[in-house]
Design a protein around this motif. Structure first.
Motif, PDB file in Angstrom:
ATOM      1  N   THR A  14     -11.533  34.222   1.201  1.00  0.00           N
ATOM      2  CA  THR A  14     -11.851  34.460   2.610  1.00  0.00           C
ATOM      3  C   THR A  14     -10.652  34.263   3.528  1.00  0.00           C
ATOM      4  OG1 THR A  14     -12.523  32.166   2.950  1.00  0.00           O
ATOM      5  CG2 THR A  14     -14.243  33.743   2.291  1.00  0.00           C
ATOM      6  N   GLY A  15      -9.559  33.706   2.997  1.00  0.00           N
ATOM      7  CA  GLY A  15      -8.390  33.440   3.825  1.00  0.00           C
ATOM      8  C   GLY A  15      -8.441  32.072   4.499  1.00  0.00           C
ATOM      9  N   ARG A  16      -9.514  31.341   4.293  1.00  0.00           N
ATOM     10  CA  ARG A  16      -9.657  30.005   4.873  1.00  0.00           C
ATOM     11  C   ARG A  16      -9.438  28.950   3.800  1.00  0.00           C
ATOM     12  NH1 ARG A  16     -15.036  31.896   6.584  1.00  0.00           N
ATOM     13  NH2 ARG A  16     -15.687  30.296   5.131  1.00  0.00           N
ATOM     14  N   ARG A  17      -9.230  27.716   4.267  1.00  0.00           N
ATOM     15  CA  ARG A  17      -9.094  26.576   3.358  1.00  0.00           C
ATOM     16  C   ARG A  17     -10.023  25.467   3.821  1.00  0.00           C
ATOM     17  NH1 ARG A  17      -4.845  26.654  -0.338  1.00  0.00           N
ATOM     18  NH2 ARG A  17      -3.435  28.391  -0.021  1.00  0.00           N
ATOM     19  N   ASP A  18     -10.494  24.671   2.866  1.00  0.00           N
ATOM     20  CA  ASP A  18     -11.363  23.549   3.223  1.00  0.00           C
ATOM     21  C   ASP A  18     -10.518  22.332   3.597  1.00  0.00           C
ATOM     22  OD1 ASP A  18     -10.421  22.580   0.828  1.00  0.00           O
ATOM     23  OD2 ASP A  18     -12.345  22.663  -0.206  1.00  0.00           O
ATOM     24  N   ARG A  19     -11.177  21.192   3.829  1.00  0.00           N
ATOM     25  CA  ARG A  19     -10.463  19.986   4.264  1.00  0.00           C
ATOM     26  C   ARG A  19      -9.449  19.485   3.242  1.00  0.00           C
ATOM     27  NH1 ARG A  19     -14.777  15.761   5.899  1.00  0.00           N
ATOM     28  NH2 ARG A  19     -16.266  17.123   4.910  1.00  0.00           N
ATOM     29  N   LEU A  20      -9.670  19.785   1.984  1.00  0.00           N
ATOM     30  CA  LEU A  20      -8.747  19.342   0.936  1.00  0.00           C
ATOM     31  C   LEU A  20      -7.636  20.338   0.651  1.00  0.00           C
ATOM     32  CD1 LEU A  20     -11.370  17.907  -1.566  1.00  0.00           C
ATOM     33  CD2 LEU A  20      -9.964  16.656   0.077  1.00  0.00           C
ATOM     34  N   GLY A  21      -7.655  21.472   1.341  1.00  0.00           N
ATOM     35  CA  GLY A  21      -6.627  22.484   1.168  1.00  0.00           C
ATOM     36  C   GLY A  21      -6.947  23.520   0.111  1.00  0.00           C
ATOM     37  N   ASN A  22      -8.145  23.456  -0.459  1.00  0.00           N
ATOM     38  CA  ASN A  22      -8.551  24.453  -1.464  1.00  0.00           C
ATOM     39  C   ASN A  22      -8.973  25.747  -0.787  1.00  0.00           C
ATOM     40  OD1 ASN A  22      -8.252  22.507  -3.532  1.00  0.00           O
ATOM     41  ND2 ASN A  22     -10.280  21.713  -3.065  1.00  0.00           N
ATOM     42  N   ARG A  23      -8.706  26.869  -1.445  1.00  0.00           N
ATOM     43  CA  ARG A  23      -9.121  28.152  -0.900  1.00  0.00           C
ATOM     44  C   ARG A  23     -10.643  28.266  -0.901  1.00  0.00           C
ATOM     45  NH1 ARG A  23      -5.015  32.102  -0.777  1.00  0.00           N
ATOM     46  NH2 ARG A  23      -3.104  31.333  -1.730  1.00  0.00           N
ATOM     47  N   VAL A  24     -11.177  28.849   0.147  1.00  0.00           N
ATOM     48  CA  VAL A  24     -12.617  29.080   0.251  1.00  0.00           C
ATOM     49  C   VAL A  24     -12.897  30.495  -0.226  1.00  0.00           C
ATOM     50  CG1 VAL A  24     -14.574  29.225   1.833  1.00  0.00           C
ATOM     51  CG2 VAL A  24     -12.815  27.485   2.195  1.00  0.00           C
ATOM     52  N   THR A  25     -13.841  30.618  -1.152  1.00  0.00           N
ATOM     53  CA  THR A  25     -14.209  31.931  -1.672  1.00  0.00           C
ATOM     54  C   THR A  25     -15.663  32.221  -1.350  1.00  0.00           C
ATOM     55  OG1 THR A  25     -14.809  31.012  -3.814  1.00  0.00           O
ATOM     56  CG2 THR A  25     -12.558  31.820  -3.578  1.00  0.00           C
ATOM     57  N   GLU A  26     -15.999  33.494  -1.349  1.00  0.00           N
ATOM     58  CA  GLU A  26     -17.380  33.891  -1.158  1.00  0.00           C
ATOM     59  C   GLU A  26     -17.767  34.873  -2.255  1.00  0.00           C
ATOM     60  OE1 GLU A  26     -17.787  35.702   2.651  1.00  0.00           O
ATOM     61  OE2 GLU A  26     -16.770  37.536   2.063  1.00  0.00           O
ATOM     62  N   ARG A  27     -19.029  34.856  -2.610  1.00  0.00           N
ATOM     63  CA  ARG A  27     -19.530  35.720  -3.666  1.00  0.00           C
ATOM     64  C   ARG A  27     -19.823  37.100  -3.085  1.00  0.00           C
ATOM     65  NH1 ARG A  27     -24.279  33.012  -5.553  1.00  0.00           N
ATOM     66  NH2 ARG A  27     -25.398  34.263  -4.061  1.00  0.00           N
ATOM     67  N   ARG A  28     -19.220  38.147  -3.682  1.00  0.00           N
ATOM     68  CA  ARG A  28     -19.451  39.522  -3.264  1.00  0.00           C
ATOM     69  C   ARG A  28     -19.921  40.334  -4.465  1.00  0.00           C
ATOM     70  NH1 ARG A  28     -13.927  40.652   0.035  1.00  0.00           N
ATOM     71  NH2 ARG A  28     -14.281  39.150   1.688  1.00  0.00           N
ATOM     72  N   SER A  29     -20.911  41.146  -4.219  1.00  0.00           N
ATOM     73  CA  SER A  29     -21.474  41.956  -5.292  1.00  0.00           C
ATOM     74  C   SER A  29     -20.552  43.119  -5.635  1.00  0.00           C
ATOM     75  CB  SER A  29     -22.843  42.491  -4.877  1.00  0.00           C
ATOM     76  OG  SER A  29     -23.351  43.340  -5.886  1.00  0.00           O
ATOM     77  N   LEU A  30     -20.357  43.328  -6.937  1.00  0.00           N
ATOM     78  CA  LEU A  30     -19.613  44.486  -7.423  1.00  0.00           C
ATOM     79  C   LEU A  30     -20.559  45.612  -7.808  1.00  0.00           C
ATOM     80  CD1 LEU A  30     -17.024  42.664  -9.693  1.00  0.00           C
ATOM     81  CD2 LEU A  30     -16.602  43.722  -7.471  1.00  0.00           C
ATOM     82  N   GLY A  31     -21.855  45.344  -7.746  1.00  0.00           N
ATOM     83  CA  GLY A  31     -22.852  46.351  -8.073  1.00  0.00           C
ATOM     84  C   GLY A  31     -23.628  46.000  -9.325  1.00  0.00           C
ATOM     85  N   ARG A  32     -24.591  46.864  -9.619  1.00  0.00           N
ATOM     86  CA  ARG A  32     -25.431  46.687 -10.796  1.00  0.00           C
ATOM     87  C   ARG A  32     -24.946  47.591 -11.912  1.00  0.00           C
ATOM     88  NH1 ARG A  32     -31.586  45.916  -8.642  1.00  0.00           N
ATOM     89  NH2 ARG A  32     -31.107  44.110  -7.344  1.00  0.00           N
ATOM     90  N   VAL A  33     -25.026  47.068 -13.127  1.00  0.00           N
ATOM     91  CA  VAL A  33     -24.598  47.814 -14.306  1.00  0.00           C
ATOM     92  C   VAL A  33     -25.666  47.699 -15.388  1.00  0.00           C
ATOM     93  CG1 VAL A  33     -22.141  47.493 -13.832  1.00  0.00           C
ATOM     94  CG2 VAL A  33     -23.333  45.841 -15.256  1.00  0.00           C
ATOM     95  N   ARG A  34     -25.681  48.683 -16.304  1.00  0.00           N
ATOM     96  CA  ARG A  34     -26.574  48.606 -17.454  1.00  0.00           C
ATOM     97  C   ARG A  34     -25.963  47.633 -18.453  1.00  0.00           C
ATOM     98  NH1 ARG A  34     -28.226  53.498 -20.557  1.00  0.00           N
ATOM     99  NH2 ARG A  34     -26.063  53.320 -21.157  1.00  0.00           N
ATOM    100  N   ALA A  35     -26.785  46.720 -18.971  1.00  0.00           N
ATOM    101  CA  ALA A  35     -26.297  45.738 -19.936  1.00  0.00           C
ATOM    102  C   ALA A  35     -27.424  45.363 -20.883  1.00  0.00           C
ATOM    103  CB  ALA A  35     -25.779  44.501 -19.222  1.00  0.00           C
ATOM    104  N   ARG A  36     -27.028  44.839 -22.028  1.00  0.00           N
ATOM    105  CA  ARG A  36     -28.009  44.285 -22.950  1.00  0.00           C
ATOM    106  C   ARG A  36     -27.381  43.105 -23.669  1.00  0.00           C
ATOM    107  NH1 ARG A  36     -28.474  49.328 -27.068  1.00  0.00           N
ATOM    108  NH2 ARG A  36     -26.408  49.200 -27.970  1.00  0.00           N
ATOM    109  N   ALA A  37     -28.227  42.196 -24.096  1.00  0.00           N
ATOM    110  CA  ALA A  37     -27.758  41.003 -24.789  1.00  0.00           C
ATOM    111  C   ALA A  37     -27.355  41.374 -26.206  1.00  0.00           C
ATOM    112  CB  ALA A  37     -28.850  39.945 -24.802  1.00  0.00           C
ATOM    113  N   ALA A  38     -26.210  40.872 -26.620  1.00  0.00           N
ATOM    114  CA  ALA A  38     -25.741  41.125 -27.980  1.00  0.00           C
ATOM    115  C   ALA A  38     -26.419  40.146 -28.927  1.00  0.00           C
ATOM    116  CB  ALA A  38     -24.223  40.961 -28.043  1.00  0.00           C
ATOM    117  N   PRO A  39     -26.687  40.540 -30.155  1.00  0.00           N
ATOM    118  CA  PRO A  39     -27.316  39.624 -31.115  1.00  0.00           C
ATOM    119  C   PRO A  39     -26.369  38.485 -31.489  1.00  0.00           C
ATOM    120  CG  PRO A  39     -26.758  41.704 -32.161  1.00  0.00           C
ATOM    121  CD  PRO A  39     -26.478  41.859 -30.702  1.00  0.00           C
ATOM    122  N   TRP A  40     -26.952  37.365 -31.864  1.00  0.00           N
ATOM    123  CA  TRP A  40     -26.170  36.171 -32.196  1.00  0.00           C
ATOM    124  C   TRP A  40     -25.530  36.263 -33.567  1.00  0.00           C
ATOM    125  CZ3 TRP A  40     -24.777  32.828 -28.725  1.00  0.00           C
ATOM    126  CH2 TRP A  40     -25.518  32.705 -27.574  1.00  0.00           C
TER     127      TRP A  40
END
Length: 110
Positions: A14-40
């Motif tokens: 986000t371009g901001r930093r918190d009180r400890l100086g760490n970068r602040v991030t936000e969750r943004r969607s990249l969209g929906r995709v087709r997926a399936r669970a792989a067998p173990w």
């Protein structure tokens, strides 16, 4: 095995930093995709009736490699009461598909 919809998210700076100086991030969607669970295992296993939601999992998707590599989080399946949040640990390009290795996140993903 059934294809389901998964939603990919990136953690954008986000371009901001918190009180400890760490970068602040936000969750943004990249969209929906087709997926399936792989067998173990290498033996045949039916996915129906086993949601693979209680632990880490590997998803197989046909999404573009550039999109999948940007992802930091995955919601699988994308909708429904059984949707769970996973952190992307590793992405592998396996020909026409991508393997996304995920670790289960605690808590709910809004």
């Amino acid at each position: 095995m059934r294809w389901r919809m998964a939603e990919l998210f990136e953690l954008a700076d986000t371009g901001r930093r918190d009180r400890l100086g760490n970068r602040v991030t936000e969750r943004r969607s990249l969209g929906r995709v087709r997926a399936r669970a792989a067998p173990w295992t290498q033996t045949a296993a039916a996915e129906e009736g086993n949601g693979y939601l209680a632990c880490d999992l590997t998803l197989v998707t046909t999404a573009a490699l550039a999109t999948v590599r940007r992802a930091a989080l995955v919601r699988f399946p994308a909708t429904g009461g059984d949707a769970r949040a996973y952190e992307v640990v590793q992405v592998s390009d396996v020909g026409r598909r991508r393997a996304v290795h995920c670790a289960r996140q605690k808590g709910e993903m809004a």
